[in-house]
Write a protein that holds these residues in place. Structure first.
Motif, PDB file in Angstrom:
ATOM      1  N   PHE A 198       0.723  -0.963   0.276  1.00 32.67           N
ATOM      2  CA  PHE A 198      -0.157   0.015  -0.080  1.00 32.67           C
ATOM      3  C   PHE A 198       0.926   1.228  -0.186  1.00 32.67           C
ATOM      4  O   PHE A 198       1.963   1.237   0.209  1.00 32.67           O
ATOM      5  CB  PHE A 198      -0.817  -0.020   1.202  1.00 32.67           C
ATOM      6  N   ALA A 199       0.208   2.335  -0.437  1.00 29.83           N
ATOM      7  CA  ALA A 199       0.943   3.728  -0.406  1.00 29.83           C
ATOM      8  C   ALA A 199      -0.083   4.759   0.369  1.00 29.83           C
ATOM      9  O   ALA A 199      -1.302   4.592   0.508  1.00 29.83           O
ATOM     10  CB  ALA A 199       1.160   4.206  -1.733  1.00 29.83           C
ATOM     11  N   VAL A 200       0.620   5.436   1.425  1.00 24.65           N
ATOM     12  CA  VAL A 200      -0.165   6.545   1.902  1.00 24.65           C
ATOM     13  C   VAL A 200       0.449   7.778   1.455  1.00 24.65           C
ATOM     14  O   VAL A 200       1.765   8.188   1.497  1.00 24.65           O
ATOM     15  CB  VAL A 200      -0.113   6.471   3.421  1.00 24.65           C
ATOM     16  N   ILE A 201      -0.286   8.883   1.214  1.00 25.85           N
ATOM     17  CA  ILE A 201       0.252  10.104   0.369  1.00 25.85           C
ATOM     18  C   ILE A 201      -0.559  11.472   1.186  1.00 25.85           C
ATOM     19  O   ILE A 201      -1.709  11.185   1.664  1.00 25.85           O
ATOM     20  CB  ILE A 201      -0.315   9.986  -1.012  1.00 25.85           C
ATOM     21  N   HIS A 202       0.537  12.236   1.374  1.00 26.00           N
ATOM     22  CA  HIS A 202       0.067  13.796   1.802  1.00 26.00           C
ATOM     23  C   HIS A 202       0.289  14.538   0.586  1.00 26.00           C
ATOM     24  O   HIS A 202       1.344  14.869   0.174  1.00 26.00           O
ATOM     25  CB  HIS A 202       0.926  14.058   2.972  1.00 26.00           C
ATOM     26  N   ALA A 203      -0.992  15.128   0.174  1.00 19.66           N
ATOM     27  CA  ALA A 203      -1.051  15.838  -1.020  1.00 19.66           C
ATOM     28  C   ALA A 203      -1.410  17.311  -0.723  1.00 19.66           C
ATOM     29  O   ALA A 203      -2.837  17.507  -0.739  1.00 19.66           O
ATOM     30  CB  ALA A 203      -1.484  15.277  -1.975  1.00 19.66           C
ATOM     31  N   GLY A 204      -0.748  18.134  -0.536  1.00 18.76           N
ATOM     32  CA  GLY A 204      -1.008  19.665  -0.385  1.00 18.76           C
ATOM     33  C   GLY A 204      -1.204  20.323  -1.758  1.00 18.76           C
ATOM     34  O   GLY A 204      -0.943  19.449  -2.880  1.00 18.76           O
ATOM     35  N   TRP A 205      -1.447  21.444  -2.035  1.00 22.01           N
ATOM     36  CA  TRP A 205      -1.698  21.853  -3.375  1.00 22.01           C
ATOM     37  C   TRP A 205      -0.197  21.813  -4.260  1.00 22.01           C
ATOM     38  O   TRP A 205      -0.272  21.534  -5.372  1.00 22.01           O
ATOM     39  CB  TRP A 205      -2.154  23.458  -3.605  1.00 22.01           C
ATOM     40  N   ARG A 206       0.732  21.797  -3.545  1.00 21.47           N
ATOM     41  CA  ARG A 206       2.083  21.915  -4.387  1.00 21.47           C
ATOM     42  C   ARG A 206       2.162  20.247  -4.525  1.00 21.47           C
ATOM     43  O   ARG A 206       2.757  20.006  -5.809  1.00 21.47           O
ATOM     44  CB  ARG A 206       3.388  22.335  -3.280  1.00 21.47           C
ATOM     45  N   GLY A 207       2.095  19.326  -3.804  1.00 25.83           N
ATOM     46  CA  GLY A 207       2.113  17.967  -4.138  1.00 25.83           C
ATOM     47  C   GLY A 207       1.061  17.654  -5.225  1.00 25.83           C
ATOM     48  O   GLY A 207       1.529  16.671  -6.148  1.00 25.83           O
ATOM     49  N   VAL A 208      -0.006  18.011  -5.160  1.00 28.39           N
ATOM     50  CA  VAL A 208      -0.829  17.711  -6.120  1.00 28.39           C
ATOM     51  C   VAL A 208      -0.669  18.564  -7.683  1.00 28.39           C
ATOM     52  O   VAL A 208      -0.390  17.800  -8.553  1.00 28.39           O
ATOM     53  CB  VAL A 208      -2.574  18.560  -5.905  1.00 28.39           C
ATOM     54  N   TYR A 209       0.087  19.628  -7.573  1.00 27.55           N
ATOM     55  CA  TYR A 209       0.410  20.263  -8.906  1.00 27.55           C
ATOM     56  C   TYR A 209       1.678  19.486  -9.395  1.00 27.55           C
ATOM     57  O   TYR A 209       1.776  19.458 -10.622  1.00 27.55           O
ATOM     58  CB  TYR A 209       0.655  21.862  -8.724  1.00 27.55           C
ATOM     59  N   ALA A 210       2.531  19.082  -8.604  1.00 19.60           N
ATOM     60  CA  ALA A 210       3.807  18.234  -8.991  1.00 19.60           C
ATOM     61  C   ALA A 210       3.295  16.602  -9.311  1.00 19.60           C
ATOM     62  O   ALA A 210       4.377  15.987  -9.393  1.00 19.60           O
ATOM     63  CB  ALA A 210       4.913  18.303  -7.788  1.00 19.60           C
ATOM     64  N   HIS A 211       2.199  16.408  -9.420  1.00 22.80           N
ATOM     65  CA  HIS A 211       1.775  15.012  -9.753  1.00 22.80           C
ATOM     66  C   HIS A 211       2.010  13.824  -8.724  1.00 22.80           C
ATOM     67  O   HIS A 211       2.367  12.835  -9.216  1.00 22.80           O
ATOM     68  CB  HIS A 211       2.150  14.819 -11.005  1.00 22.80           C
ATOM     69  N   LEU A 212       2.084  14.400  -7.527  1.00 24.08           N
ATOM     70  CA  LEU A 212       2.546  13.440  -6.429  1.00 24.08           C
ATOM     71  C   LEU A 212       1.785  12.201  -6.229  1.00 24.08           C
ATOM     72  O   LEU A 212       2.357  10.954  -6.271  1.00 24.08           O
ATOM     73  CB  LEU A 212       2.709  13.949  -5.136  1.00 24.08           C
ATOM     74  N   ALA A 213       0.496  12.017  -6.591  1.00 17.27           N
ATOM     75  CA  ALA A 213      -0.198  11.011  -6.620  1.00 17.27           C
ATOM     76  C   ALA A 213      -0.233   9.979  -7.649  1.00 17.27           C
ATOM     77  O   ALA A 213       0.074   8.854  -7.062  1.00 17.27           O
ATOM     78  CB  ALA A 213      -1.697  11.422  -6.503  1.00 17.27           C
ATOM     79  N   VAL A 214       0.276  10.626  -8.530  1.00 15.09           N
ATOM     80  CA  VAL A 214       0.461   9.454  -9.906  1.00 15.09           C
ATOM     81  C   VAL A 214       2.115   8.911  -9.522  1.00 15.09           C
ATOM     82  O   VAL A 214       2.212   7.621  -9.958  1.00 15.09           O
ATOM     83  CB  VAL A 214       0.344  10.044 -11.160  1.00 15.09           C
ATOM     84  N   LYS A 215       2.892   9.371  -9.170  1.00 13.70           N
ATOM     85  CA  LYS A 215       4.252   9.224  -8.738  1.00 13.70           C
ATOM     86  C   LYS A 215       4.260   8.140  -7.866  1.00 13.70           C
ATOM     87  O   LYS A 215       4.767   7.068  -7.828  1.00 13.70           O
ATOM     88  CB  LYS A 215       4.979  10.379  -8.246  1.00 13.70           C
ATOM     89  N   ALA A 216       3.434   8.204  -6.812  1.00 11.90           N
ATOM     90  CA  ALA A 216       3.168   7.194  -5.770  1.00 11.90           C
ATOM     91  C   ALA A 216       2.488   6.091  -6.360  1.00 11.90           C
ATOM     92  O   ALA A 216       3.037   4.884  -5.956  1.00 11.90           O
ATOM     93  CB  ALA A 216       2.351   7.664  -4.393  1.00 11.90           C
ATOM     94  N   LEU A 217       1.476   6.315  -7.407  1.00 10.60           N
ATOM     95  CA  LEU A 217       0.815   4.973  -7.881  1.00 10.60           C
ATOM     96  C   LEU A 217       1.805   4.395  -8.501  1.00 10.60           C
ATOM     97  O   LEU A 217       1.911   2.822  -8.377  1.00 10.60           O
ATOM     98  CB  LEU A 217      -0.410   5.722  -8.554  1.00 10.60           C
ATOM     99  N   TYR A 218       2.700   4.641  -9.415  1.00  8.75           N
ATOM    100  CA  TYR A 218       3.663   4.068 -10.373  1.00  8.75           C
ATOM    101  C   TYR A 218       4.535   3.265  -9.413  1.00  8.75           C
ATOM    102  O   TYR A 218       5.021   2.133  -9.632  1.00  8.75           O
ATOM    103  CB  TYR A 218       4.228   5.059 -10.930  1.00  8.75           C
ATOM    104  N   LYS A 219       5.010   4.048  -8.363  1.00 12.54           N
ATOM    105  CA  LYS A 219       6.025   3.380  -7.412  1.00 12.54           C
ATOM    106  C   LYS A 219       5.284   2.107  -6.787  1.00 12.54           C
ATOM    107  O   LYS A 219       6.052   1.029  -6.638  1.00 12.54           O
ATOM    108  CB  LYS A 219       6.431   4.446  -6.348  1.00 12.54           C
ATOM    109  N   LEU A 220       4.098   2.191  -6.178  1.00 15.45           N
ATOM    110  CA  LEU A 220       3.550   1.199  -5.728  1.00 15.45           C
ATOM    111  C   LEU A 220       3.284   0.161  -6.590  1.00 15.45           C
ATOM    112  O   LEU A 220       3.398  -1.134  -6.324  1.00 15.45           O
ATOM    113  CB  LEU A 220       1.994   1.629  -5.309  1.00 15.45           C
ATOM    114  N   CYS A 221       2.874   0.463  -7.954  1.00 14.53           N
ATOM    115  CA  CYS A 221       2.885  -0.834  -8.752  1.00 14.53           C
ATOM    116  C   CYS A 221       4.136  -1.399  -9.368  1.00 14.53           C
ATOM    117  O   CYS A 221       4.204  -2.594  -9.387  1.00 14.53           O
ATOM    118  CB  CYS A 221       2.514   0.002 -10.190  1.00 14.53           C
ATOM    119  N   GLY A 222       5.114  -0.696  -9.210  1.00 12.12           N
ATOM    120  CA  GLY A 222       6.567  -1.318  -9.546  1.00 12.12           C
ATOM    121  C   GLY A 222       6.968  -2.226  -8.484  1.00 12.12           C
ATOM    122  O   GLY A 222       7.520  -3.124  -8.763  1.00 12.12           O
ATOM    123  N   VAL A 223       6.755  -1.862  -6.950  1.00 13.06           N
ATOM    124  CA  VAL A 223       6.797  -2.702  -6.128  1.00 13.06           C
ATOM    125  C   VAL A 223       6.219  -3.955  -5.921  1.00 13.06           C
ATOM    126  O   VAL A 223       6.297  -5.064  -5.687  1.00 13.06           O
ATOM    127  CB  VAL A 223       6.685  -1.862  -4.807  1.00 13.06           C
TER     128      VAL A 223
END
Length: 281
Positions: free
Chosen positions: A157-182
């Motif tokens: 699993f992945a847990v993500i903290h996304a403020g507006w900076r993280g959202v704008y930097a596509h943090l959610a998708v970066k975490a999703l791809y990392k989770l899928c790779g693992v």
């Protein structure tokens, strides 16, 4: 065993978790969770509400953050209380320093040296963590930013903290791809959960920032010239990545300040509720 077949589509319900037997303080914890996920994979997810702990106003009651000037001992008791109530009293707790960045830490069953490297990463700052180890809990704290939890069919699993900076930097998708790779899976196989966050009607920003979101994530992320819909922006990213299995608590932290902490609604003086995940085996 085909783990993908075991994982039902995501759903969220508000549940009551009683204190662990012998707990010295703290009441019942209310949190949004997916009981079907826990039954099938042993993964407990939880988006906590603000009541049920021992912190005093304005941090009442289940404040999970030490950086808000609450009594540190009270926060430590709240965290232990939460772990016990959710059924993971002995779990190793990972709670990274949140810096509104894009680093995604990864926790696996690895050597002691590698594990210490990961702990150092989270101490220096990480706004997402991927966990592929049993009896290891990840916890981030929130008071308007977007809490996200993603679960792969394997139970990673992945847990993500996304403020507006993280959202704008596509943090959610970066975490999703990392989770899928693992986990060795595809984005459309993962369950994705949105916790409570500040909704567009309460999230006024500069006209310049709203315009940037509209250009990056489409008109749904910019309902007017001065408001941004963080959830719509993340959903745009997830849709582009092929993610389909999504559930949302559907609560605005600013509108529902009774149940959740809100930095804006409480003029910057408040506690933090949490997004929690752990796997039993």
């Amino acid at each position: 065993m085909d783990t993908a077949a075991l994982m039902e589509l995501p759903s969220l319900s508000r549940e009551r978790f009683e204190p662990m037997e012998g707990a010295i303080a703290g009441g019942a914890v209310h949190a949004y969770t997916d009981e079907g996920l826990f039954a099938s994979l042993g993964v407990r997810i939880a988006f906590t509400e603000r009541m049920g702990g021992v912190s005093q106003p304005p941090f009442d009651e289940l404040n999970l953050a030490t950086h808000v000037n609450d009594d540190v001992l009270a926060v430590q008791r709240n965290r232990r209380h939460l772990l016990g109530a959710l059924g993971f009293p002995e779990a190793q707790l990972i709670m990274p320093k949140q810096v509104h960045g894009t680093h995604v830490a990864v926790v696996r069953d690895v050597s002691l040296e590698e594990a210490e490297d990961v702990r150092e990463q989270t101490r220096n700052g990480a706004d997402a963590v991927v966990v592929d180890r049993s009896q290891t809990a990840a916890l981030f704290s929130f008071a308007d930013c977007v809490p996200l939890i993603m679960v792969a069919p394997s139970g990673a699993f992945a847990v993500i903290h996304a403020g507006w900076r993280g959202v704008y930097a596509h943090l959610a998708v970066k975490a999703l791809y990392k989770l899928c790779g693992v986990a060795g899976c595809e984005p459309d196989e993962c369950n994705i959960y949105f916790g409570p966050y500040i909704h567009a009607e309460c999230f006024e920003v500069s006209a310049d920032l709203a315009q940037k979101f509209g250009l990056a994530f489409g008109p749904e992320s910019r309902p007017d010239e001065r408001h941004v819909d963080l959830g719509a922006a993340i959903r745009c990213d997830l849709d582009r990545a092929g993610a389909k299995r999504i559930a949302d608590v559907g609560k605005c932290t600013s509108c529902d300040n009774v149940h959740f902490f809100s930095f804006r609604a409480q003029a910057g003086v408040c506690g933090r509720h949490g997004a929690f995940a752990a796997r039993r085996t």
